[in-house]
Design a protein around this motif. Structure first.
Motif, PDB file in Angstrom:
ATOM      1  N   UNK A 132      -9.137  -0.124 -14.058  1.00 46.35           N
ATOM      2  CA  UNK A 132     -10.067  -0.229 -15.186  1.00 46.35           C
ATOM      3  C   UNK A 132      -9.366  -0.825 -16.399  1.00 46.35           C
ATOM      4  N   UNK A 133     -10.135  -1.474 -17.268  1.00 43.41           N
ATOM      5  CA  UNK A 133      -9.544  -1.990 -18.491  1.00 43.41           C
ATOM      6  C   UNK A 133      -8.929  -0.834 -19.274  1.00 43.41           C
ATOM      7  N   UNK A 134      -7.658  -0.921 -19.635  1.00 43.34           N
ATOM      8  CA  UNK A 134      -6.997   0.222 -20.284  1.00 43.34           C
ATOM      9  C   UNK A 134      -7.400   0.429 -21.737  1.00 43.34           C
ATOM     10  N   UNK A 164       1.939  -1.046 -18.699  1.00 43.02           N
ATOM     11  CA  UNK A 164       2.489  -0.211 -19.767  1.00 43.02           C
ATOM     12  C   UNK A 164       3.730  -0.843 -20.383  1.00 43.02           C
ATOM     13  N   UNK A 165       4.806  -0.912 -19.627  1.00 44.96           N
ATOM     14  CA  UNK A 165       6.067  -1.352 -20.216  1.00 44.96           C
ATOM     15  C   UNK A 165       6.001  -2.778 -20.763  1.00 44.96           C
ATOM     16  N   UNK A 166       5.450  -3.711 -19.989  1.00 41.10           N
ATOM     17  CA  UNK A 166       5.450  -5.105 -20.446  1.00 41.10           C
ATOM     18  C   UNK A 166       4.672  -5.270 -21.744  1.00 41.10           C
ATOM     19  N   UNK A 167       3.388  -4.887 -21.820  1.00 39.98           N
ATOM     20  CA  UNK A 167       2.674  -5.109 -23.079  1.00 39.98           C
ATOM     21  C   UNK A 167       3.080  -4.165 -24.205  1.00 39.98           C
ATOM     22  N   UNK A 168       3.345  -2.889 -23.891  1.00 40.13           N
ATOM     23  CA  UNK A 168       3.504  -1.890 -24.940  1.00 40.13           C
ATOM     24  C   UNK A 168       4.946  -1.669 -25.372  1.00 40.13           C
ATOM     25  N   UNK A 169       5.892  -2.151 -24.593  1.00 38.42           N
ATOM     26  CA  UNK A 169       7.297  -2.008 -24.982  1.00 38.42           C
ATOM     27  C   UNK A 169       7.933  -3.381 -25.215  1.00 38.42           C
ATOM     28  N   UNK A 170       8.089  -4.143 -24.140  1.00 37.02           N
ATOM     29  CA  UNK A 170       8.796  -5.414 -24.254  1.00 37.02           C
ATOM     30  C   UNK A 170       8.087  -6.383 -25.206  1.00 37.02           C
ATOM     31  N   UNK A 199       0.805  -1.217   0.000  1.00 41.32           N
ATOM     32  CA  UNK A 199       0.000   0.000   0.000  1.00 41.32           C
ATOM     33  C   UNK A 199       0.835   1.262   0.000  1.00 41.32           C
ATOM     34  N   UNK A 200       2.060   1.169  -0.529  1.00 45.15           N
ATOM     35  CA  UNK A 200       2.989   2.287  -0.413  1.00 45.15           C
ATOM     36  C   UNK A 200       3.431   2.885  -1.751  1.00 45.15           C
ATOM     37  N   UNK A 201       3.262   2.118  -2.857  1.00 45.86           N
ATOM     38  CA  UNK A 201       3.697   2.622  -4.163  1.00 45.86           C
ATOM     39  C   UNK A 201       2.797   1.990  -5.227  1.00 45.86           C
ATOM     40  N   UNK A 202       1.645   2.602  -5.457  1.00 41.15           N
ATOM     41  CA  UNK A 202       0.634   1.985  -6.310  1.00 41.15           C
ATOM     42  C   UNK A 202       0.915   2.165  -7.799  1.00 41.15           C
ATOM     43  N   UNK A 203       1.907   2.974  -8.158  1.00 43.68           N
ATOM     44  CA  UNK A 203       2.177   3.205  -9.582  1.00 43.68           C
ATOM     45  C   UNK A 203       3.122   2.175 -10.188  1.00 43.68           C
ATOM     46  N   UNK A 204       3.794   1.379  -9.370  1.00 40.63           N
ATOM     47  CA  UNK A 204       4.732   0.392  -9.915  1.00 40.63           C
ATOM     48  C   UNK A 204       4.009  -0.556 -10.854  1.00 40.63           C
ATOM     49  N   UNK A 205       2.892  -1.108 -10.401  1.00 41.09           N
ATOM     50  CA  UNK A 205       2.149  -2.063 -11.228  1.00 41.09           C
ATOM     51  C   UNK A 205       1.650  -1.399 -12.504  1.00 41.09           C
TER      52      UNK A 205
END
Length: 281
Positions: A221-223, A68-74, A56-62
């Motif tokens: 939400x579904x992106x 973002x990075x996994x599907x849209x870059x890698x 509950x301390x850094x919700x933007x990592x996921x």
């Protein structure tokens, strides 16, 4: 080999005949009539990118890494590499993005007998047919290597590729820990029914998607489209599933330390945050 060299973790192949029972609105051959093989590729979501949400301390990592990075870059890079490899060998390759199959039609049929655009393949269904894993109680893909922690991309090709056997191991034992963890009672464990894909029977529970959309415990939400199912891979239900997979030691790539060592935080229907031992904070 090309996919693995490009950073993909799992690769599976299904002959298009495994999709014979799929409707034209979701069938690979509707997009590419000459499809002979469907290639499913998965890249892991590292367990550590769930850590900020779990604490509950850094919700933007996921959001940054797994959405973002996994599907849209890698994975985009890997899809281009594999599609280019196939086309270098004179086979056509159609890379597909993971778009929600719940998306309604956005046009009119261009020929009689064709469904309206856009045709969306159910990537989770396709991954099962390609032998990557099975479906768990929550409807998510579960692989023997990573449980629910992966993203998927598909390539359609007219190459006759060697089929991958269907996966016989399901990390989900339908224990209901996901349903028990849900503060909105959105997962109806008692009403689970078998979902049949290519002869595999996998118990899947009905889920109140509207309740999930109001969950503030890691659901996104579904992106791609508001009609698509929400992203629950970092939600309390799925993080509790990760906990049980640790305890049961069912994944092929286990970790040295358990995922959860203390009671999780929960935000319930009334918006009050509490630790899951009943104490409000």
């Amino acid at each position: 080999d090309t996919a693995l060299e490009a950073g993909i973790d799992l690769v599976g192949v299904a002959p298009v005949a495994r999709f014979d029972d799929v409707s034209p609105e979701h069938h690979p051959a509707t997009i590419f009539p000459e499809t002979r093989s469907v290639v499913a590729m998965a890249k892991r979501i590292t367990r550590g990118c769930l850590r900020g949400t779990e604490e509950g301390t850094q919700l933007s990592i996921y959001s940054t890494y797994a959405m973002n990075w996994v599907p849209h870059r890698f994975m985009a890079y890997a899809a281009v590499r594999v599609a280019s490899f196939l086309e270098d060998h004179r086979f056509e390759a159609v890379p597909l993005p993971d778009l929600p199959p719940e998306t309604p039609p956005m046009g009119i049929p261009v020929r009689p007998g064709l469904p309206a655009p856009n045709v969306m393949i159910d990537f989770i269904d396709a991954a099962v047919r390609c032998g990557l894993g099975q479906i768990g109680l929550t409807g998510e893909l579960m692989t023997p290597e990573f449980g629910h922690r992966q993203r998927i991309i598909l390539i359609l090709t007219d190459a006759d590729l060697t089929a991958t056997p269907l996966c016989k191991d399901n990390p989900c034992n339908a224990c209901g820990a996901c349903a028990a963890a849900c503060p909105f009672d959105a997962i109806d464990h008692s009403s689970a029914v078998d979902k049949m894909i290519s002869g595999l029977a996998m118990p899947v529970a009905p889920i109140d998607q509207n309740a999930c959309m109001h969950c503030r415990n890691g659901v996104k939400p579904n992106p791609q489209h508001p009609a698509g199912r929400p992203d629950r891979l970092a939600a309390l239900c799925m993080r509790s599933c990760s906990l049980l997979q640790d305890r049961r030691d069912v994944l092929r790539y286990p970790h040295r330390q358990p995922f959860r060592t203390k009671a999780p935080w929960v935000i319930g229907r009334n918006g009050i945050s509490r630790i899951d031992d009943g104490k409000e904070v």
